[in-house]
Design a protein around this motif. Structure first.
Motif, short mmCIF file in Angstrom:
data_model
loop_
_atom_site.label_atom_id
_atom_site.label_comp_id
_atom_site.label_asym_id
_atom_site.label_seq_id
_atom_site.Cartn_x
_atom_site.Cartn_y
_atom_site.Cartn_z
N GLY A 53 38.37 30.32 60.13
CA GLY A 53 39.50 29.63 59.51
C GLY A 53 39.40 29.53 58.01
N GLU A 54 38.22 29.80 57.46
CA GLU A 54 38.00 29.75 56.01
C GLU A 54 37.98 31.14 55.38
OE1 GLU A 54 34.61 27.30 55.05
OE2 GLU A 54 35.19 25.83 56.58
N ALA A 55 38.47 32.13 56.13
CA ALA A 55 38.44 33.51 55.64
C ALA A 55 39.76 33.89 54.97
CB ALA A 55 38.18 34.48 56.79
N ASP A 56 39.65 34.66 53.91
CA ASP A 56 40.78 35.35 53.30
C ASP A 56 40.59 36.83 53.59
OD1 ASP A 56 41.91 33.10 52.13
OD2 ASP A 56 41.10 33.51 50.12
N CYS A 57 41.67 37.57 53.50
CA CYS A 57 41.58 39.03 53.55
C CYS A 57 41.42 39.48 52.10
CB CYS A 57 42.83 39.63 54.18
SG CYS A 57 42.85 41.43 54.14
N GLY A 58 40.17 39.74 51.71
CA GLY A 58 39.90 40.13 50.33
C GLY A 58 40.11 41.62 50.13
N HIS A 59 40.64 41.97 48.98
CA HIS A 59 40.87 43.37 48.62
C HIS A 59 39.92 43.74 47.49
CE1 HIS A 59 44.61 42.37 50.65
NE2 HIS A 59 44.92 43.65 50.67
N TYR A 60 39.15 44.79 47.66
CA TYR A 60 38.27 45.27 46.59
C TYR A 60 39.12 45.84 45.46
CZ TYR A 60 34.81 48.06 44.09
OH TYR A 60 34.03 48.61 43.11
N ILE A 61 40.01 46.76 45.79
CA ILE A 61 40.99 47.27 44.83
C ILE A 61 42.20 46.35 44.94
CG2 ILE A 61 42.44 49.22 44.12
CD1 ILE A 61 39.42 49.86 43.97
N ASN A 62 42.69 45.84 43.83
CA ASN A 62 43.78 44.88 43.80
C ASN A 62 44.97 45.32 44.65
OD1 ASN A 62 46.27 43.56 42.67
ND2 ASN A 62 44.73 42.57 41.38
N VAL A 73 39.19 50.16 54.68
CA VAL A 73 37.93 50.23 53.92
C VAL A 73 38.01 49.31 52.71
CG1 VAL A 73 36.41 51.77 52.60
CG2 VAL A 73 37.46 52.58 54.71
N ASN A 74 39.18 49.14 52.16
CA ASN A 74 39.38 48.31 50.97
C ASN A 74 39.43 46.81 51.28
OD1 ASN A 74 40.00 47.96 48.11
ND2 ASN A 74 42.06 47.44 48.79
N CYS A 75 39.69 46.45 52.51
CA CYS A 75 39.94 45.05 52.86
C CYS A 75 38.90 44.52 53.84
CB CYS A 75 41.33 44.91 53.47
SG CYS A 75 42.62 45.44 52.34
N HIS A 76 38.39 43.32 53.54
CA HIS A 76 37.37 42.69 54.38
C HIS A 76 37.51 41.18 54.32
CE1 HIS A 76 35.79 46.68 53.67
NE2 HIS A 76 35.18 46.55 54.82
N ALA A 77 36.97 40.51 55.33
CA ALA A 77 36.95 39.05 55.33
C ALA A 77 36.10 38.59 54.16
CB ALA A 77 36.40 38.52 56.65
N GLN A 78 36.66 37.65 53.42
CA GLN A 78 35.99 37.16 52.23
C GLN A 78 36.17 35.64 52.19
OE1 GLN A 78 37.70 38.51 48.47
NE2 GLN A 78 35.65 38.91 47.68
N CYS A 79 35.14 34.92 51.79
CA CYS A 79 35.26 33.47 51.70
C CYS A 79 36.23 33.11 50.58
CB CYS A 79 33.90 32.80 51.51
SG CYS A 79 33.18 33.00 49.87
N ARG A 80 36.84 31.95 50.70
CA ARG A 80 37.83 31.53 49.71
C ARG A 80 37.21 31.33 48.34
NH1 ARG A 80 41.00 27.83 54.03
NH2 ARG A 80 42.07 29.60 54.99
N GLN A 81 35.96 30.89 48.30
CA GLN A 81 35.29 30.70 47.01
C GLN A 81 35.23 32.02 46.25
OE1 GLN A 81 34.19 27.88 45.43
NE2 GLN A 81 33.66 29.18 43.70
N CYS A 82 34.76 33.06 46.91
CA CYS A 82 34.66 34.37 46.25
C CYS A 82 36.03 34.93 45.91
CB CYS A 82 33.90 35.36 47.13
SG CYS A 82 32.12 35.06 47.20
N ASN A 83 36.96 34.87 46.86
CA ASN A 83 38.25 35.52 46.68
C ASN A 83 39.14 34.80 45.67
OD1 ASN A 83 40.17 37.57 47.30
ND2 ASN A 83 41.25 36.16 48.63
N ARG A 84 39.19 33.49 45.74
CA ARG A 84 40.15 32.75 44.93
C ARG A 84 39.58 32.19 43.64
NH1 ARG A 84 43.35 29.26 49.57
NH2 ARG A 84 43.61 31.01 51.02
N PHE A 85 38.31 31.81 43.66
CA PHE A 85 37.76 31.10 42.51
C PHE A 85 36.73 31.90 41.73
CE2 PHE A 85 38.92 27.97 45.81
CZ PHE A 85 40.02 27.42 45.16
N ASP A 86 36.24 32.98 42.30
CA ASP A 86 35.24 33.79 41.62
C ASP A 86 35.82 35.17 41.31
OD1 ASP A 86 32.82 34.42 40.48
OD2 ASP A 86 31.79 34.78 42.38
#
Length: 157
Positions: A53-62, A73-86
């Motif tokens: 429930g705390e996962a975002d779909c993070g994109h390596y390439i915007n 390949v470009n998209c993976h589960a990413q924590c909100r801290q990394c995806n949104r704030f880092d």
């Protein structure tokens, strides 16, 4: 001089389909990246484990680069801290991708962002259908109901 409200033009069908595919694809990526037998995931960037429930779909390439926006390949589960704030924790993300796919595949992904890609309505609709089926299949295989992942996309589980 009077003030007036400019009416917003209605979004095109393509824009609505892209938004819907974004939602469905995001659900698919997060479900795909769950650790087997759990409702946890490991962040691609910081390698920490969190509840799904705390996962975002993070994109390596915007996401603005349509050629890689819906790349698995470009998209993976990413924590909100990394995806949104880092800012995506791109250095950690790249290390995670190299661990998973190897340097050559990551270099190819990085080159893909310069390609032009436009989707038609039919392609959006087919991708939405495909990922909804994949989500339903994975949920059935796991024998789970994960409402945080399935409530907004209309997958019957």
């Amino acid at each position: 001089m009077g003030f007036y409200c400019k009416k917003k033009a209605p979004a095109s069908k393509g824009a609505e389909l892209k938004k819907k595919l974004d939602r469905v694809f995001s659900q698919y990526i997060r479900l795909r990246d769950m650790l087997p037998g759990t409702t946890l995931f490991r962040c691609i960037s910081c390698n920490k484990v969190y509840p799904i429930g705390e996962a975002d779909c993070g994109h390596y390439i915007n996401r603005k680069h349509m050629s890689t926006r819906f790349s698995e390949v470009n998209c993976h589960a990413q924590c909100r801290q990394c995806n949104r704030f880092d800012e995506g924790n791109m250095s950690g993300y790249r290390l995670g991708l190299v661990r998973m796919y190897g340097e050559t595949r990551v270099a190819y992904l990085e080159a893909q962002k310069y390609e032009t890609r436009k989707y038609g309505d039919y392609e959006y609709e087919e991708l939405i259908r495909h990922y909804k089926k994949e989500i339903a299949r994975m949920l059935e295989e796991r024998g789970e109901k994960i409402t945080v992942l399935s409530k907004k996309i209309g997958v019957k589980i």
